[in-house]
Design a protein around this motif. Structure first.
Motif, PDB file in Angstrom:
ATOM      1  N   LEU A 198       7.566  -4.398   9.117  1.00  0.00           N
ATOM      2  CA  LEU A 198       7.160  -3.592   7.970  1.00  0.00           C
ATOM      3  C   LEU A 198       7.252  -2.120   8.347  1.00  0.00           C
ATOM      4  N   ILE A 226       6.261   1.529   6.824  1.00  0.00           N
ATOM      5  CA  ILE A 226       5.527   2.251   5.790  1.00  0.00           C
ATOM      6  C   ILE A 226       5.932   3.722   5.880  1.00  0.00           C
ATOM      7  N   LEU A 282       8.050  -0.074   2.735  1.00  0.00           N
ATOM      8  CA  LEU A 282       6.993   0.261   1.780  1.00  0.00           C
ATOM      9  C   LEU A 282       6.774   1.770   1.770  1.00  0.00           C
ATOM     10  N   VAL A 302       5.029   5.207   0.260  1.00  0.00           N
ATOM     11  CA  VAL A 302       3.836   5.590  -0.511  1.00  0.00           C
ATOM     12  C   VAL A 302       3.920   7.076  -0.873  1.00  0.00           C
ATOM     13  N   THR A 354      13.195  -2.805  -0.236  1.00  0.00           N
ATOM     14  CA  THR A 354      12.125  -1.881  -0.599  1.00  0.00           C
ATOM     15  C   THR A 354      11.156  -2.522  -1.585  1.00  0.00           C
ATOM     16  N   VAL A 355       9.855  -2.317  -1.363  1.00  0.00           N
ATOM     17  CA  VAL A 355       8.831  -2.748  -2.315  1.00  0.00           C
ATOM     18  C   VAL A 355       8.132  -1.505  -2.851  1.00  0.00           C
ATOM     19  N   GLY A 357       5.005   0.931  -3.984  1.00  0.00           N
ATOM     20  CA  GLY A 357       3.665   1.179  -3.468  1.00  0.00           C
ATOM     21  C   GLY A 357       3.162   2.566  -3.797  1.00  0.00           C
ATOM     22  N   VAL A 374       0.452  -2.250  -4.085  1.00  0.00           N
ATOM     23  CA  VAL A 374       1.803  -2.676  -3.727  1.00  0.00           C
ATOM     24  C   VAL A 374       2.276  -3.729  -4.719  1.00  0.00           C
ATOM     25  N   TRP A 378       9.597  -4.737  -6.101  1.00  0.00           N
ATOM     26  CA  TRP A 378      10.417  -3.729  -6.785  1.00  0.00           C
ATOM     27  C   TRP A 378      11.667  -4.354  -7.400  1.00  0.00           C
ATOM     28  N   LEU A 391       7.093 -10.357  -3.549  1.00  0.00           N
ATOM     29  CA  LEU A 391       6.524  -9.616  -2.435  1.00  0.00           C
ATOM     30  C   LEU A 391       6.143 -10.603  -1.336  1.00  0.00           C
ATOM     31  N   VAL A 399       3.385  -9.372   4.061  1.00  0.00           N
ATOM     32  CA  VAL A 399       3.115  -7.949   3.838  1.00  0.00           C
ATOM     33  C   VAL A 399       1.683  -7.743   3.379  1.00  0.00           C
ATOM     34  N   THR A 400       1.266  -8.491   2.379  1.00  0.00           N
ATOM     35  CA  THR A 400      -0.099  -8.336   1.880  1.00  0.00           C
ATOM     36  C   THR A 400      -1.121  -8.764   2.925  1.00  0.00           C
TER      37      THR A 400
END
Length: 305
Positions: free
Chosen positions: A66, A68, A94, A96, A114-115, A117, A141, A144, A149, A153-154
């Motif tokens: 991951l 960020i 991710l 932000v 890409t997700v 967030g 989150v 995308w 998802l 990740v969560t």
């Protein structure tokens, strides 16, 4: 964690404290300080310093699960190239950042990885120390693209201190935050001061107009601002005596690079494509761009010897 500033340092510290394996990708001078002194994180829950893992561009490391991205928009193109060697086939990206333009850039660089967030936190980087001023630490989150998802990740992000929300409409949540930040930027940058001073000067009707015109862009884009989101904007931007300003305004006044084009310019561009008039946003962009031109001309005129 790409960046160890206010946002990256705060969220990274909270993940680290719950046992997550966190590595910061940072510039050489920041890496040297982190290796020497550790990362100090001061929040309402305490003052602590962690010894952390750091990378600088070009150093060897395996692909990460991951990534960020917490840098400012102006640093995104460089950050994409810096992080590319550490992105594998299954790496999830991710970001932000504020606004939406970064999503296009990241999706182009790492298709399908890409997700969406967004983060909400009140923090600053003070002489190398990450200081979180309030308990607000939320992270939203969501998927995308058509891909779901990943649960991993969560699971990785669900730690004490982070109020995590998984949204089926993360784009809508990102638009809502974008409109609020842009409205705050218009109010503070166009009128060159905090909310309270603008209201005292008779600017309340213009503040309400700014909120309305920017929410109209989101509505035309298919992401209408919720009633609660609208109420938040009105509450924060119409409080008499308020000292509220935005980081965009503070950077502008300090002569620092700003995210004006990413936050305001991209919104104005989308408004034109959607046929939505944004007179106050357009005036703000003239103000900000004029300031940048003057600063650039002044710097160019300095002797180079």
């Amino acid at each position: 964690m790409v960046g160890a500033g206010a946002t990256g340092g705060a969220f990274g510290s909270l993940l680290h404290e719950d046992g997550r394996d966190v590595t910061y990708l940072v510039r050489t001078h920041r890496a040297e300080r982190l290796r020497r002194e550790g990362l100090r994180f001061v929040s309402p829950s305490g003052d602590r310093t962690h010894q952390v893992q750091v990378l600088t561009t070009g150093e060897a490391a395996e692909a990460f699960d991951l990534v960020i991205v917490t840098v400012k928009a102006s640093a995104l193109p460089t950050a994409i190239e810096d992080v590319r060697p550490y992105v594998g086939r299954d790496t999830v990206i991710l970001p932000v950042l504020n606004g939406m333009a970064h999503m296009d850039r990241l999706e182009e660089a790492f298709p399908g990885q890409t997700v969406g967030g967004l983060a909400k936190i009140v923090a600053t980087l003070d002489e190398g120390t990450v200081r979180q001023m309030t308990e607000l630490t939320t992270l939203t989150v969501g998927p995308w693209t058509a891909a779901a998802l990943p649960t991993a990740v969560t699971d990785a992000l669900r730690v004490p201190g982070i109020d995590l929300t998984v949204s089926d409409d993360v784009a809508g949540a990102m638009w809502e935050k974008w409109v609020f930040i842009a409205a705050g930027g218009v109010v503070t940058c166009l009128f060159r001061g905090p909310v309270g001073a603008t209201i005292e000067a008779g600017g309340l009707p213009r503040i309400l107009e700014a909120i309305s015109e920017l929410e109209a862009v989101a509505d035309a884009a298919g992401h209408p601002v919720s009633a609660s989101g609208h109420a938040q904007s009105v509450t924060l931007l119409t409080q008499p005596g308020s000292a509220f300003t935005t980081s965009l305004y503070r950077d502008l006044i300090a002569g620092n690079p700003t995210e004006a084009e990413h936050i305001l310019g991209d919104l104005a561009r989308r408004a034109r494509l959607l046929g939505v008039p944004t007179p106050l946003l357009d005036l703000t962009l003239i103000q900000v761009r004029s300031d940048a031109i003057q600063r650039w001309n002044a710097e160019a005129a300095l002797p180079t010897g």
